[in-house]
Scaffold this motif. Structure first.
Motif, PDB file in Angstrom:
ATOM      1  N   ASP A  74       1.004  -1.462   0.108  1.00  0.00           N
ATOM      2  CA  ASP A  74      -0.107  -0.019   0.150  1.00  0.00           C
ATOM      3  C   ASP A  74       0.724   1.120   0.080  1.00  0.00           C
ATOM      4  O   ASP A  74       0.701   2.293  -0.773  1.00  0.00           O
ATOM      5  N   ALA A  75       2.044   1.176   0.860  1.00  0.00           N
ATOM      6  CA  ALA A  75       2.910   2.459   0.999  1.00  0.00           C
ATOM      7  C   ALA A  75       3.632   2.642  -0.330  1.00  0.00           C
ATOM      8  O   ALA A  75       3.626   3.820  -0.853  1.00  0.00           O
ATOM      9  N   SER A  76       4.078   1.503  -1.027  1.00  0.00           N
ATOM     10  CA  SER A  76       4.859   1.700  -2.219  1.00  0.00           C
ATOM     11  C   SER A  76       3.889   2.161  -3.370  1.00  0.00           C
ATOM     12  O   SER A  76       4.571   2.572  -4.342  1.00  0.00           O
ATOM     13  N   ALA A  77       2.622   1.882  -3.340  1.00  0.00           N
ATOM     14  CA  ALA A  77       1.878   2.561  -4.376  1.00  0.00           C
ATOM     15  C   ALA A  77       1.683   3.961  -4.237  1.00  0.00           C
ATOM     16  O   ALA A  77       1.378   4.899  -5.327  1.00  0.00           O
ATOM     17  N   THR A  78       1.952   4.969  -3.353  1.00  0.00           N
ATOM     18  CA  THR A  78       1.851   6.074  -3.166  1.00  0.00           C
ATOM     19  C   THR A  78       3.072   6.894  -2.823  1.00  0.00           C
ATOM     20  O   THR A  78       3.508   8.254  -2.868  1.00  0.00           O
ATOM     21  N   GLN A  79       4.037   6.202  -2.053  1.00  0.00           N
ATOM     22  CA  GLN A  79       5.252   6.919  -1.649  1.00  0.00           C
ATOM     23  C   GLN A  79       6.542   6.439  -2.325  1.00  0.00           C
ATOM     24  O   GLN A  79       6.440   5.343  -2.830  1.00  0.00           O
TER      25      GLN A  79
END
Length: 239
Positions: A74-79
């Motif tokens: 989830d984090a890698s999708a936006t960060q």
């Protein structure tokens, strides 16, 4: 179905809460009581999150199970920036998975060389050069002392005063054997559940295996992460 075909009774989603060595029973959260002639403990281990300031900020997670992987994806999708604390097997698998997700990744490792439990200095140097070539930065001989940020993770502070910027911080510095059940049952416990050469605990009818075990002064958790869930989680991150 597979378990039924093998003659195994499987109870899911019903954690064992107590072991009674005298009556030879286990009690589950639902109240179910199951009798046993032989009992095998395979309670595994929990990730260690160092008690440092800021380690409870959102955006800081362990790398141990599927839920951790989901949070990282989830984090890698936006960060875009990730710091992985720990340059052992799990830490490097997390770093490579996040790099494949398009994140800029920095690994921070306390020891002078990566994977020091598995590799000698020359092999560790080859590994580091390979990671550099793959775009993963490695900071060795460095100690993380705090998580930076107010509402969520913004970086990792090192003992030399540097702050490495990060939108996601993954902690992979080790595991702690799960011994609560064994200890409450009166079994001999050190860092892990103590076993002999035949995996027998201090109770003649109870054995223990895997990451919850300590044998001859060594915890199996130091070796076991090389196999199993680590590869599963790494594959999920890579996909």
């Amino acid at each position: 179905e597979w378990y039924a075909e093998q003659g195994i009774t499987l109870h899911r989603g019903d954690a064992v809460t107590a072991i009674d060595p005298e009556r030879r029973t286990v009690t589950a959260a639902s109240g179910r009581v199951v009798a046993w002639d032989r009992l095998v403990l395979a309670t595994g281990a929990a990730p260690v999150l160092p008690p440092l300031p800021g380690m409870d900020l959102p955006g800081i997670c362990a790398f141990r199970d599927a839920a951790d992987v989901a949070a990282m994806l989830d984090a890698s999708a936006t960060q875009r920036r990730a710091v992985v604390i720990g340059g052992g097997v799990l830490g490097l698998e997390a770093a490579w998975g996040l790099k494949q997700q398009g994140m800029a990744v920095t690994v921070v490792h306390l020891m002078p060389s990566l994977m020091e439990r598995q590799l000698d200095e020359a092999a560790a140097d080859l590994l580091r050069r390979d990671l550099d070539a793959r775009g993963i930065a490695c900071v060795t001989g460095a100690q993380a002392v705090a998580g930076a940020g107010s509402d969520r993770a913004e970086g990792v502070v090192l003992s030399d005063g540097r702050c490495l910027p990060a939108d996601l911080v993954v902690v992979a510095v080790g595991i702690r054997p799960r011994t609560d059940l064994a200890q409450a049952a009166g079994l001999a416990v050190g860092r892990g559940v103590l076993v002999d050469d035949h995996m027998r605990t201090s109770h003649p009818g109870i054995l223990a295996v895997g990451e919850c075990v300590e044998h001859d002064g060594q915890c199996f958790g130091l070796v076991m992460p090389l196999y199993g869930m680590a590869e599963v989680c790494a594959d999920m991150l890579a996909e």
